[in-house]
Design an enzyme around this catalytic site. Structure first.
Site, mmCIF file in Angstrom:
data_model
loop_
_atom_site.group_PDB
_atom_site.id
_atom_site.type_symbol
_atom_site.label_atom_id
_atom_site.label_comp_id
_atom_site.label_asym_id
_atom_site.label_seq_id
_atom_site.Cartn_x
_atom_site.Cartn_y
_atom_site.Cartn_z
ATOM 1 N N GLU A 62 1.678 -4.631 -5.355
ATOM 2 C CA GLU A 62 1.402 -3.931 -6.611
ATOM 3 C C GLU A 62 -0.074 -3.985 -6.963
ATOM 4 O OE1 GLU A 62 5.741 -4.840 -6.925
ATOM 5 O OE2 GLU A 62 4.074 -6.261 -6.870
ATOM 6 N N THR A 63 -0.520 -2.915 -7.599
ATOM 7 C CA THR A 63 -1.847 -2.822 -8.214
ATOM 8 C C THR A 63 -1.636 -2.345 -9.638
ATOM 9 O OG1 THR A 63 -2.915 -2.260 -6.108
ATOM 10 C CG2 THR A 63 -4.118 -1.711 -8.117
#
Length: 291
Positions: free
Chosen positions: A52-53
């Site tokens: 995830e970002t």
């Protein structure tokens, strides 16, 4: 017309659910994401190639301290656990000051409360979007893919709080750790596997896990990729275990062991039945990113 020149934006990477760098689950955070399009956010998430970002934005809700959008390399999530804690830590390190005693994060799943417990952070587990047992046909298929017999599955359930988690409980933590699953064909599900440690596990004790973890968890996402340490899954599992009864009000979970990580998830249940999922967070990279 030529494309606009990229802008340098504050950027951080953190390790979540570990007290030392490179031992937990990494997260990338773009700290001033205002003005970025969804396409640009997705491009950055594909580029970082982390699970995830996140992208920090001004809140829309008057009750929130900030808003976050959470992207995987393939799409956006309404909620995820380690991005919640990592983003809150990055926001605090960048000078964020909560309006109240606790931090309130706004995301696609709604408002998520984050509290500080010494140097650690914990989020209040959101309500499950889907619960209840899995179909027996799915249980048989998943047991076969994990390489275990159906009789080894002690329990199963939907524990979906946004990402779409399902969980199987096996006979022991050792069995969870020994899995060599063939999940390449798993294209439409996220699967958690949980097993209880033996007498070495602590039903209750210090949140730093020094008394030993009570459960071992592994998490598999699309194509059978294993996620190192997973806050949303552990939140859903905690809700399921507590619903069954016989659980303490505080315990620790270990995850990421087979990947060489030392992930530790703290679970605490308040008197009002709020479930808090917490752990250590370590800021590992600070700088800027051109987007």
């Amino acid at each position: 017309m030529s494309p606009a020149a990229p802008i340098a934006r504050r950027f951080a990477q953190l390790d979540v659910f570990a007290d030392r760098p490179q031992r937990g689950n990494p997260l990338a955070v773009v700290l001033d994401a205002q003005g970025l399009t969804e396409e640009e956010m997705q491009r950055v998430a594909r580029w970082t190639n982390l699970s995830e970002t996140t992208f920090l934005l001004p809140p829309i809700s008057t009750e929130a301290d900030y808003r976050v959008r959470i992207f995987t390399p393939s799409g956006e999530l309404p909620f995820a656990g380690h991005p919640t804690l990592g983003t809150a830590r990055a926001w605090l390190e960048a000078g964020g000051i909560p309006a109240g005693e606790r931090i309130v994060q706004e995301c696609a799943a709604g408002l998520i409360t984050v509290r500080r417990d010494g140097g650690r952070l914990a989020f209040a587990a959101p309500a499950l979007l889907r619960s209840g047992p899995l179909d027996e046909a799915d249980v048989d298929q998943l047991a076969s893919a994990l390489g275990v017999t159906r009789s080894s599955v002690l329990g199963h359930a939907w524990v979906d709080n946004g990402p779409g988690w399902r969980v199987l409980e096996l006979e022991s933590a050792d069995q969870v750790l020994s899995l060599s699953p063939d999940l390449a064909g798993m294209t439409d599900a996220k699967l958690g596997v949980v097993g209880r440690h033996g007498s070495a596990g602590a039903a209750a004790g210090p949140a730093d896990g020094t008394a030993g973890p009570l459960y071992e968890v592994r998490a598999f996402t699309l194509g059978g990729v294993e996620d190192p340490v997973t806050g949303s899954l552990n939140a859903g599992i905690a809700q399921w275990l507590l619903e069954r009864g016989g659980m303490p009000t505080r315990w620790t979970v270990s995850q990421g062991t087979v990947l060489g990580r030392v992930g530790r998830i703290d679970v605490q249940v308040d008197a009002d039945a709020t479930i808090w999922i917490g752990g250590a967070t370590v800021l590992t990279v600070e700088g800027s990113i051109l987007v």
